[in-house]
Design a protein around this motif. Structure first.
Motif, PDB file in Angstrom:
ATOM      1  N   VAL A  22       0.836  -1.198   0.000  1.00 51.39           N
ATOM      2  CA  VAL A  22       0.000   0.000   0.000  1.00 51.39           C
ATOM      3  C   VAL A  22       0.877   1.256   0.000  1.00 51.39           C
ATOM      4  O   VAL A  22       0.592   2.238  -0.689  1.00 51.39           O
ATOM      5  CB  VAL A  22      -0.968  -0.025   1.200  1.00 51.39           C
ATOM      6  N   GLU A  23       1.975   1.243   0.732  1.00 52.74           N
ATOM      7  CA  GLU A  23       2.881   2.400   0.754  1.00 52.74           C
ATOM      8  C   GLU A  23       3.479   2.655  -0.625  1.00 52.74           C
ATOM      9  O   GLU A  23       3.596   3.810  -1.071  1.00 52.74           O
ATOM     10  CB  GLU A  23       3.987   2.195   1.785  1.00 52.74           C
ATOM     11  N   HIS A  24       3.850   1.598  -1.333  1.00 53.08           N
ATOM     12  CA  HIS A  24       4.400   1.745  -2.692  1.00 53.08           C
ATOM     13  C   HIS A  24       3.340   2.304  -3.641  1.00 53.08           C
ATOM     14  O   HIS A  24       3.630   3.180  -4.469  1.00 53.08           O
ATOM     15  CB  HIS A  24       4.916   0.397  -3.220  1.00 53.08           C
ATOM     16  N   ILE A  25       2.103   1.824  -3.519  1.00 53.88           N
ATOM     17  CA  ILE A  25       1.026   2.304  -4.386  1.00 53.88           C
ATOM     18  C   ILE A  25       0.747   3.776  -4.117  1.00 53.88           C
ATOM     19  O   ILE A  25       0.589   4.585  -5.049  1.00 53.88           O
ATOM     20  CB  ILE A  25      -0.248   1.441  -4.182  1.00 53.88           C
ATOM     21  N   VAL A  26       0.693   4.165  -2.858  1.00 49.93           N
ATOM     22  CA  VAL A  26       0.441   5.568  -2.496  1.00 49.93           C
ATOM     23  C   VAL A  26       1.562   6.467  -3.028  1.00 49.93           C
ATOM     24  O   VAL A  26       1.317   7.553  -3.571  1.00 49.93           O
ATOM     25  CB  VAL A  26       0.278   5.719  -0.968  1.00 49.93           C
ATOM     26  N   ALA A  27       2.812   6.011  -2.902  1.00 52.05           N
ATOM     27  CA  ALA A  27       3.941   6.800  -3.405  1.00 52.05           C
ATOM     28  C   ALA A  27       3.843   6.969  -4.916  1.00 52.05           C
ATOM     29  O   ALA A  27       4.100   8.055  -5.459  1.00 52.05           O
ATOM     30  CB  ALA A  27       5.261   6.140  -3.022  1.00 52.05           C
ATOM     31  N   ALA A  28       3.447   5.912  -5.638  1.00 53.04           N
ATOM     32  CA  ALA A  28       3.323   5.998  -7.092  1.00 53.04           C
ATOM     33  C   ALA A  28       2.201   6.955  -7.485  1.00 53.04           C
ATOM     34  O   ALA A  28       2.349   7.763  -8.418  1.00 53.04           O
ATOM     35  CB  ALA A  28       3.072   4.609  -7.680  1.00 53.04           C
ATOM     36  N   VAL A  29       1.066   6.898  -6.781  1.00 49.69           N
ATOM     37  CA  VAL A  29      -0.055   7.793  -7.084  1.00 49.69           C
ATOM     38  C   VAL A  29       0.333   9.243  -6.813  1.00 49.69           C
ATOM     39  O   VAL A  29       0.042  10.146  -7.602  1.00 49.69           O
ATOM     40  CB  VAL A  29      -1.300   7.376  -6.268  1.00 49.69           C
ATOM     41  N   LEU A  30       1.015   9.501  -5.706  1.00 47.52           N
ATOM     42  CA  LEU A  30       1.449  10.872  -5.388  1.00 47.52           C
ATOM     43  C   LEU A  30       2.433  11.397  -6.433  1.00 47.52           C
ATOM     44  O   LEU A  30       2.379  12.568  -6.826  1.00 47.52           O
ATOM     45  CB  LEU A  30       2.062  10.924  -3.992  1.00 47.52           C
TER      46      LEU A  30
END
Length: 104
Positions: A22-30
Motif C-alpha cells: 500500500v505504501e508503494h502504491i500511495v507513493a506511485a499515485v502521489l
C-alpha cells in the motif's frame, strides 16, 4: 493454541506485506499527481531579439539619405563642370600650340 498462534503470525506477516504494498502504491499515485500538476517547460529562444527601430530613427535615416543624395548630386555636378573646364583648357592650349608651330 500453537495453531492459533501460527495463524496470527501468518496474518501479521500478510498485513505487514500489505502495508508495504500500500505504501508503494500511495507513493506511485502521489508521484503521478505531482507530475500532472507541473506543466511541461515551454521552449524559449536562446538568441536575443534586437529591439525594433522607432519612427524617429527611421525619419533620421531618411533625412540622412536625402542629404547624402543631394551631396552626391552636387559632387557629380562639380565633376561635370571640372571636366568641361578641363576640356576647354586642353582645346585652347592645343590651338595655341598649333599656332606656335605654324610661326616657326
Amino acid at each position: 493454541m500453537s495453531d492459533a498462534l501460527e495463524k496470527a503470525e501468518a496474518a501479521a506477516r500478510e498485513a505487514a506485506q500489505n502495508t508495504v504494498n500500500v505504501e508503494h502504491i500511495v507513493a506511485a499515485v502521489l508521484a503521478a499527481q505531482q507530475a500532472q500538476r507541473q506543466p511541461a517547460p515551454q521552449h524559449q529562444c536562446e538568441h536575443q531579439h534586437k529591439p525594433r527601430r522607432s519612427a524617429g530613427e527611421w525619419l533620421g535615416i531618411a533625412c540622412a539619405v536625402c542629404v547624402g543624395g543631394v551631396g552626391i548630386a552636387f559632387a557629380s555636378l562639380a565633376l561635370a563642370i571640372l571636366g568641361g573646364t578641363a576640356a576647354i583648357v586642353v582645346l585652347v592650349l592645343r590651338s595655341m600650340w598649333v599656332d606656335f608651330q605654324k610661326r616657326r
